[in-house]
Scaffold this motif. Structure first.
Motif, PDB file in Angstrom:
ATOM      1  N   ASN A   1      82.032  16.684  81.287  1.00  8.83           N
ATOM      2  CA  ASN A   1      82.602  17.569  80.946  1.00  8.83           C
ATOM      3  C   ASN A   1      81.011  17.949  81.192  1.00  8.83           C
ATOM      4  OD1 ASN A   1      84.999  18.110  80.497  1.00  8.83           O
ATOM      5  ND2 ASN A   1      85.079  17.813  78.582  1.00  8.83           N
TER       6      ASN A   1
ATOM      7  N   ARG B   1      86.102  20.998  69.369  1.00 12.11           N
ATOM      8  CA  ARG B   1      85.732  21.934  71.162  1.00 12.11           C
ATOM      9  C   ARG B   1      84.734  22.245  71.363  1.00 12.11           C
ATOM     10  NH1 ARG B   1      91.057  22.993  73.043  1.00 12.11           N
ATOM     11  NH2 ARG B   1      89.902  24.423  74.487  1.00 12.11           N
TER      12      ARG B   1
ATOM     13  N   ASP C   1      89.780  18.519  79.223  1.00 10.02           N
ATOM     14  CA  ASP C   1      89.736  19.797  77.652  1.00 10.02           C
ATOM     15  C   ASP C   1      89.268  19.573  76.647  1.00 10.02           C
ATOM     16  OD1 ASP C   1      90.927  21.473  75.520  1.00 10.02           O
ATOM     17  OD2 ASP C   1      91.384  22.361  77.386  1.00 10.02           O
ATOM     18  N   SER C   2      87.926  20.039  76.214  1.00  6.29           N
ATOM     19  CA  SER C   2      87.313  19.579  75.672  1.00  6.29           C
ATOM     20  C   SER C   2      87.711  19.564  73.957  1.00  6.29           C
ATOM     21  CB  SER C   2      86.303  21.221  75.173  1.00  6.29           C
ATOM     22  OG  SER C   2      87.170  22.276  74.143  1.00  6.29           O
TER      23      SER C   2
ATOM     24  N   GLU D   1      81.472  22.930  73.905  1.00  2.22           N
ATOM     25  CA  GLU D   1      81.767  23.288  75.158  1.00  2.22           C
ATOM     26  C   GLU D   1      80.163  22.954  75.366  1.00  2.22           C
ATOM     27  OE1 GLU D   1      84.275  25.909  76.234  1.00  2.22           O
ATOM     28  OE2 GLU D   1      85.690  25.370  76.015  1.00  2.22           O
TER      29      GLU D   1
END
Length: 574
Positions: free
Chosen positions: A257, A91, A293-294, A93
């Motif tokens: 992202n 996850r 979404d990560s 980011e």
């Protein structure tokens, strides 16, 4: 090499090896430092370059800063504030996460790290070279961090031999930083070279405000907005219209992202979207930003973090492709409205006219063919007669159709126009899953190919069957053509040229269902030099202007050129 025992490498050698994977040239230093600044929440980033980055690179920001006692640790390998454990790798980011950037820079540069936190009255500084890190000393400093990297590869002169001139290396830095700024319009960027400010970008409300910096004002003004979302993914950005292209893919920028990447997989989605809008060997440009979404993306797949893996790659691929296709369709509709100002005489169309039915929820809200029909009907209602409708004037050199509405002059390439009509008909049938109607040949054709072509053709037989061909092996290198698609009965189909195209694209790795349809449409269309009757030309134009993209053939060539009354007046210098 015999007699040498296995042993552990010393720390300096380990550092040089690791740095070689991350720091390849001056722009690599800039990338690592600027990404650290962004992760620190900086709103202003300044990059000062000397001698193309070979002399010095200094990156200053107004981010959160580093505690004095953590400065030496920041220069150690695998020391980071961005990961707490292995679970965080799934996850991620932040832009950086491995804790290798500063250590790798220190391994190949003389490095000075200066930082101050907002709660501190004074900053701190530490210097490093290789594995040697000096003691921390207090200094006056603004809030934020400044990293100075001098004498790149001073201890590895062989690495300097592979670098280009200072001007070329600085151009790489400027290009990369300009591209990155697209993804961070809320951050101010300044770039200097040898004490001279090259460019400075103030914060902007939207990414489009920075397109001119990267692509130039004229090109930026012509770019098409892209937007789509679904199943937790969102695509936005700007791409070039089909009339603008470049000789390579270097001006295609992808952010995932807000991470600037070079993804071969997603670049293929870009190419697929323009498949029938650009000529072979030409490429679109622009910037596409994908938000996901990560947990859906793995960024820990490349030493320089320049590529990623998606958990659902097909979903990301299709969303990007559909977003670009929708933008191109909207642009085609606008160009058609500008090019064909009046309708053709409203006679009944012959059976089989192309009317594309888009039931995809991601498609534009109004069907393009229906919208064009409404425009034509409105034009006829306004004029009350066909006096100003588009009329075929003549066929020029048995190759071009000349038409006019009484004000503007249109020249249509008859082969390109028919190719577009045929391509959309084939694609529409394939998308509906319709079984093709075949026409058996009275005398089947026997043809031979080389051994390599025979193997490739054998693999392609199911796909050729799906579009209406019946081709059977007829010996070691021979094949028998027993049936063709029904629509080809009125034309001489160039089988050998069609197979040459398909086999060449398969050998080049560019083969796809769309390229098969394009070759099929091309080889079954009216040729340049073929005489047409007036009714045939009118019918061809009706079918063309009912297509989703009537302005380009299936291989990206233009179908229609238009000269307005004002343009003709100017050409005649009146």
């Amino acid at each position: 090499m015999s007699g040498i025992n296995i042993h552990l490498l010393d720390a300096q050698t380990i550092g040089q090896i690791a740095a070689g994977e991350i720091i390849e040239r001056p722009v690599s230093v800039v990338k690592e430092l600027v990404e650290n600044s962004l992760d620190a929440g900086a709103h202003r980033i300044r990059v000062d370059v000397e001698n193309g980055g070979l002399g010095a690179i200094t990156v200053s920001d107004d981010g959160a800063g580093i505690l004095p006692e953590e400065l030496p640790l920041a220069l150690r390998r695998h020391a980071t504030s961005k990961l707490a454990g292995a679970g965080d790798l799934f996850r991620i980011e932040s832009l950086g996460f491995r804790g290798e950037g500063l250590a790798s820079i220190a391994a190949v540069c003389r490095t000075v790290l200066l930082s101050r936190r907002a709660e501190s009255d004074i900053g701190a500084r530490v210097t490093a070279e290789g594995e040697s890190i000096a003691a921390v000393e207090p200094v006056a400093a603004p809030v934020g961090t400044r990293v100075e990297a001098r004498d790149l590869f001073h201890a590895l002169p062989v690495r300097r031999e592979y670098l280009r001139s200072p001007g070329a290396e600085f151009s790489r830095i400027s290009a990369w930083l300009s591209a990155l700024a697209l993804g961070y319009p809320d951050v101010a960027f300044t770039l200097t070279h040898d004490g001279r400010t090259i460019w400075s970008l103030p914060p902007a409300a939207q990414a489009e405000h920075r397109l001119a910096q990267l692509f130039g004002p004229a090109a930026a003004a012509r770019m098409l907005p892209v937007a789509a979302e679904g199943q937790g993914l969102r695509v936005r950005g700007y791409v070039s219209p089909p009339s603008d292209d470049k000789a390579n893919r270097s001006s295609q920028y992808l952010f995932v992202n807000r991470r600037l990447l070079r993804s071969v997989q997603m670049a293929a989605a870009w190419t697929q979207a323009y498949k029938s809008a650009l000529m072979t060997g030409r490429y679109p440009y622009g910037a596409v930003l994908l938000d996901v979404d990560s947990s859906e993306v793995d960024v820990n797949v490349h030493p320089t973090k320049s590529d990623v893996r998606f958990r659902r790659p097909a979903l990301a691929f299709d969303l990007i492709r559909r977003a670009i296709v929708s933008a191109l369709e909207r642009h085609a509709a606008q160009r058609l409205e500008q090019t064909v100002l009046s309708p053709l005489p409203q006679r009944g169309l012959t059976p089989g006219v192309v009317v594309i039915d888009r039931r995809d929820p991601a498609a534009p809200p109004a069907d393009l063919a229906l919208r064009l029909a409404e425009l034509r009907a409105a034009a006829v209602e306004e004029t009350g007669s066909e006096a100003n409708s588009l009329r075929v004037v003549l066929q020029l050199a048995n190759t071009f159709i000349v038409a006019s509405d009484g004000h503007d002059l249109l020249v249509i390439d008859q082969h390109a126009a028919h190719e577009r009509v045929n391509y959309e008909r084939i694609a529409e049938r394939a998308s509906r899953g319709d079984d093709p109607v075949r026409e058996p040949l009275l005398l089947p054709q026997i043809f031979e190919v080389s051994h390599g072509e025979a193997a490739t053709l054998t693999e392609l037989l199911p796909q050729l069957e799906n579009v209406g061909f019946t081709i059977e092996p007829f010996g070691e290198r021979a094949f028998r053509l027993a049936a063709t698609p029904l629509d080809f009965r009125a034309r001489a189909f160039d089988l050998r040229a069609f197979l040459d195209d398909v086999l060449e694209e398969r050998a080049d790795g560019t083969f796809s269902a769309q390229s098969l349809w394009a070759s099929l449409a091309c080889k079954s269309s009216v040729r340049a030099g073929e005489a047409l009757q007036a009714a045939e030309m009118e019918e061809l134009l009706r079918r063309l202007f009912a297509c989703g993209d009537p302005m380009h053939c299936a291989h990206g060539r233009p179908t229609v050129l238009r000269w307005s009354e004002s343009e003709l007046t100017r050409l005649f210098k009146r």
